[in-house]
Motif scaffolding. Structure first.
Motif, mmCIF file in Angstrom:
data_model
loop_
_atom_site.group_PDB
_atom_site.id
_atom_site.type_symbol
_atom_site.label_atom_id
_atom_site.label_comp_id
_atom_site.label_asym_id
_atom_site.label_seq_id
_atom_site.Cartn_x
_atom_site.Cartn_y
_atom_site.Cartn_z
ATOM 1 N N TRP A 167 -7.341 -13.991 7.231
ATOM 2 C CA TRP A 167 -8.239 -12.898 7.595
ATOM 3 C C TRP A 167 -7.967 -11.647 6.763
ATOM 4 C CZ3 TRP A 167 -11.764 -15.486 9.787
ATOM 5 C CH2 TRP A 167 -11.458 -16.535 10.641
ATOM 6 N N ASN A 168 -7.921 -11.841 5.447
ATOM 7 C CA ASN A 168 -7.817 -10.697 4.533
ATOM 8 C C ASN A 168 -6.492 -9.942 4.709
ATOM 9 O OD1 ASN A 168 -8.895 -9.198 2.435
ATOM 10 N ND2 ASN A 168 -10.143 -7.906 3.740
ATOM 11 N N THR A 169 -5.429 -10.704 4.925
ATOM 12 C CA THR A 169 -4.116 -10.120 5.232
ATOM 13 C C THR A 169 -3.092 -10.489 4.171
ATOM 14 O OG1 THR A 169 -4.588 -10.293 7.593
ATOM 15 C CG2 THR A 169 -2.282 -10.004 6.967
ATOM 16 N N THR A 170 -2.302 -9.503 3.784
ATOM 17 C CA THR A 170 -1.187 -9.693 2.855
ATOM 18 C C THR A 170 0.103 -9.461 3.628
ATOM 19 O OG1 THR A 170 -2.520 -8.854 1.032
ATOM 20 C CG2 THR A 170 -0.124 -8.851 0.726
ATOM 21 N N ILE A 171 1.068 -10.322 3.445
ATOM 22 C CA ILE A 171 2.377 -10.164 4.080
ATOM 23 C C ILE A 171 3.295 -9.431 3.110
ATOM 24 C CG2 ILE A 171 4.416 -11.332 5.024
ATOM 25 C CD1 ILE A 171 2.519 -13.699 5.705
ATOM 26 N N VAL A 172 3.955 -8.398 3.616
ATOM 27 C CA VAL A 172 4.925 -7.633 2.833
ATOM 28 C C VAL A 172 6.218 -7.626 3.637
ATOM 29 C CG1 VAL A 172 5.472 -5.367 1.853
ATOM 30 C CG2 VAL A 172 3.124 -6.234 1.762
ATOM 31 N N ARG A 173 7.346 -7.854 2.988
ATOM 32 C CA ARG A 173 8.631 -7.991 3.687
ATOM 33 C C ARG A 173 9.280 -6.663 4.060
ATOM 34 N NH1 ARG A 173 7.597 -12.638 5.602
ATOM 35 N NH2 ARG A 173 7.417 -14.294 4.080
ATOM 36 N N GLU A 174 9.128 -5.648 3.220
ATOM 37 C CA GLU A 174 9.802 -4.352 3.446
ATOM 38 C C GLU A 174 8.827 -3.209 3.178
ATOM 39 O OE1 GLU A 174 13.006 -3.908 4.421
ATOM 40 O OE2 GLU A 174 13.481 -6.047 4.360
#
Length: 184
Positions: free
Chosen positions: A97-104
């Motif tokens: 759903w147009n989402t980017t995962i970022v860790r920090e």
């Protein structure tokens, strides 16, 4: 320049959710929901923690498929799906759903997102807020105070938080909720 805005509902006694993580105490009237739609429709993106993202992703992607859903619910579902989203998580492995995962949270990366966004960025989740505050990344707070005392729960602001804000707007809604808008 685009702003980074923290937008969240809170009980009169300062909690954003119950100890069981329930939001059922909130009174999201039609008027308030339409207001939320207008605010989020103008956004350039959402920046959420994992729990906030999971709550949203558990409902909004298909909320407009319910034939009994009010128009403002269906509208919000479409707004939410189309909006660029970043979820900050060290554990989440995938998101759609147009989402980017970022860790920090890296301030320079957040500033690059702000510069590239088509509008203001909205931060969701008190834990993520604490990190953004530590890096001086929050420009505005939109707190929706609900006329409810829930007695216990998870506080909107972590103990020890110290802020000095300037009130820029207050707006009552007919259900008794009051928007308090503050600049950092």
């Amino acid at each position: 320049m685009n702003k980074i805005i923290f937008m969240m509902s809170m009980s009169l006694d300062g909690y954003f959710e119950t100890t069981e993580h329930s939001l059922a105490w909130q009174d999201i009237s039609d008027e308030l929901h339409i207001h939320f739609n207008e605010e989020i429709a103008a956004a350039g993106g959402m920046l959420n923690g994992r729990r906030t993202h999971s709550l949203m992703a558990g409902f909004w992607p298909t909320a407009d498929e319910d034939p009994d859903a009010p128009k403002f619910v269906a509208d919000y579902a479409r707004i939410w799906r189309d909006l660029p989203k970043v979820v900050y998580s060290r554990t989440l492995q995938s998101a759609s759903w147009n989402t980017t995962i970022v860790r920090e949270v890296v301030p320079a990366e957040v500033e690059a997102l702000r510069a590239a966004a088509s509008g203001d960025l909205f931060v969701g989740g008190p834990d993520l807020l604490t990190t953004f505050q530590r890096h001086g990344l929050v420009d505005e707070y939109r707190i929706y105070v609900h006329p409810a005392v829930i007695g216990a729960g998870n506080p909107l602001f972590h103990p020890g938080t110290s802020l000095r804000l300037r009130l820029t707007e207050s707006r009552p809604f007919t259900n008794g909720v009051v928007l308090l808008r503050y600049a950092s």
